[in-house]
Structure formats: structure tokens, C-alpha cells
Motif scaffolding. Structure first.
Motif, mmCIF file in Angstrom:
data_model
loop_
_atom_site.group_PDB
_atom_site.id
_atom_site.type_symbol
_atom_site.label_atom_id
_atom_site.label_comp_id
_atom_site.label_asym_id
_atom_site.label_seq_id
_atom_site.Cartn_x
_atom_site.Cartn_y
_atom_site.Cartn_z
ATOM 1 N N ASP A 71 0.807 -1.225 0.000
ATOM 2 C CA ASP A 71 0.000 0.000 0.000
ATOM 3 C C ASP A 71 0.837 1.271 0.000
ATOM 4 O OD1 ASP A 71 -2.404 -1.325 -0.135
ATOM 5 O OD2 ASP A 71 -2.770 -1.262 2.025
ATOM 6 N N LYS A 72 2.087 1.194 0.448
ATOM 7 C CA LYS A 72 2.959 2.365 0.500
ATOM 8 C C LYS A 72 3.756 2.575 -0.791
ATOM 9 C CE LYS A 72 3.426 2.235 5.489
ATOM 10 N NZ LYS A 72 4.317 2.023 6.625
ATOM 11 N N GLU A 85 3.710 0.420 -9.080
ATOM 12 C CA GLU A 85 4.304 -0.739 -8.422
ATOM 13 C C GLU A 85 3.298 -1.435 -7.514
ATOM 14 O OE1 GLU A 85 7.885 0.598 -6.532
ATOM 15 O OE2 GLU A 85 8.991 0.616 -8.428
ATOM 16 N N ARG A 86 2.406 -0.670 -6.886
ATOM 17 C CA ARG A 86 1.358 -1.254 -6.043
ATOM 18 C C ARG A 86 0.453 -2.142 -6.892
ATOM 19 N NH1 ARG A 86 -0.414 3.120 -3.233
ATOM 20 N NH2 ARG A 86 -1.639 3.810 -5.004
ATOM 21 N N ALA A 87 0.070 -1.645 -8.068
ATOM 22 C CA ALA A 87 -0.784 -2.433 -8.966
ATOM 23 C C ALA A 87 -0.072 -3.707 -9.401
ATOM 24 C CB ALA A 87 -1.176 -1.598 -10.177
ATOM 25 N N GLU A 88 1.211 -3.591 -9.700
ATOM 26 C CA GLU A 88 1.988 -4.760 -10.127
ATOM 27 C C GLU A 88 2.077 -5.791 -9.000
ATOM 28 O OE1 GLU A 88 6.354 -5.785 -12.058
ATOM 29 O OE2 GLU A 88 5.759 -3.705 -11.820
ATOM 30 N N GLY A 89 2.327 -5.326 -7.779
ATOM 31 C CA GLY A 89 2.412 -6.230 -6.632
ATOM 32 C C GLY A 89 1.110 -6.956 -6.377
ATOM 33 N N LEU A 108 0.261 -11.068 -6.654
ATOM 34 C CA LEU A 108 -0.404 -11.835 -5.598
ATOM 35 C C LEU A 108 -1.659 -12.529 -6.129
ATOM 36 C CD1 LEU A 108 -0.143 -9.503 -2.469
ATOM 37 C CD2 LEU A 108 1.011 -11.688 -2.846
ATOM 38 N N GLY A 109 -2.443 -11.800 -6.909
ATOM 39 C CA GLY A 109 -3.674 -12.370 -7.469
ATOM 40 C C GLY A 109 -3.398 -13.536 -8.399
ATOM 41 N N LYS A 110 -2.394 -13.384 -9.256
ATOM 42 C CA LYS A 110 -2.060 -14.460 -10.186
ATOM 43 C C LYS A 110 -1.523 -15.681 -9.449
ATOM 44 C CE LYS A 110 -1.482 -12.205 -14.612
ATOM 45 N NZ LYS A 110 -2.457 -13.008 -15.315
ATOM 46 N N GLN A 148 12.521 -7.830 -7.174
ATOM 47 C CA GLN A 148 12.257 -7.203 -5.886
ATOM 48 C C GLN A 148 11.819 -5.770 -6.114
ATOM 49 O OE1 GLN A 148 15.531 -7.218 -3.233
ATOM 50 N NE2 GLN A 148 14.324 -6.562 -1.501
ATOM 51 N N ILE A 149 10.669 -5.425 -5.574
ATOM 52 C CA ILE A 149 10.120 -4.072 -5.752
ATOM 53 C C ILE A 149 10.701 -3.172 -4.686
ATOM 54 C CG2 ILE A 149 8.028 -2.685 -5.735
ATOM 55 C CD1 ILE A 149 6.537 -5.064 -6.842
#
Length: 53
Positions: free
Chosen positions: A20-21, A26-30, A34-36, A52-53
Motif C-alpha cells: 500500500d505504501k 508498483e502497487r498495482a503490479e504487486g 499476488l492475485g495471479k 524485488q520491488i
């Protein structure tokens, strides 16, 4: 696949708090990663950018 997030003894979800931070892109990518992983399992790692983000 079940993706379990680390939670502190106080109930904080440190993974989602970190995501969230991040900057919006990058938040959307993370969250996509997780969803995939939840939907497709480890096979998703072959096509995702998991640097690594």
C-alpha cells in the motif's frame, strides 16, 4: 494456491501494508502478482516480473 501473509502478533498485515505504501504503478503490479499466484499457482512465476520491488 493459498497465499498467506505474515501478520504480527498485533494483527498487522505487513505485506499489504508495504504494498500500500508503494507508488501506484508498483502497487498495482504487486497486487497483480499476488492475485495471479492465488489463481494460477507457481506456474504464474514463469510469466510474471517478480523482481524485488
Amino acid at each position: 494456491m493459498n497465499v498467506y501473509h505474515y501478520e504480527t502478533s498485533g494483527g498487522k498485515d505487513l505485506i499489504l501494508e508495504y504494498i500500500d505504501k508503494l507508488p501506484k504503478k508498483e502497487r498495482a503490479e504487486g497486487l497483480t502478482i499476488l492475485g495471479k499466484l492465488e489463481k494460477e499457482g507457481l506456474e504464474a512465476l514463469e510469466i510474471l516480473n517478480t523482481r524485488q520491488i
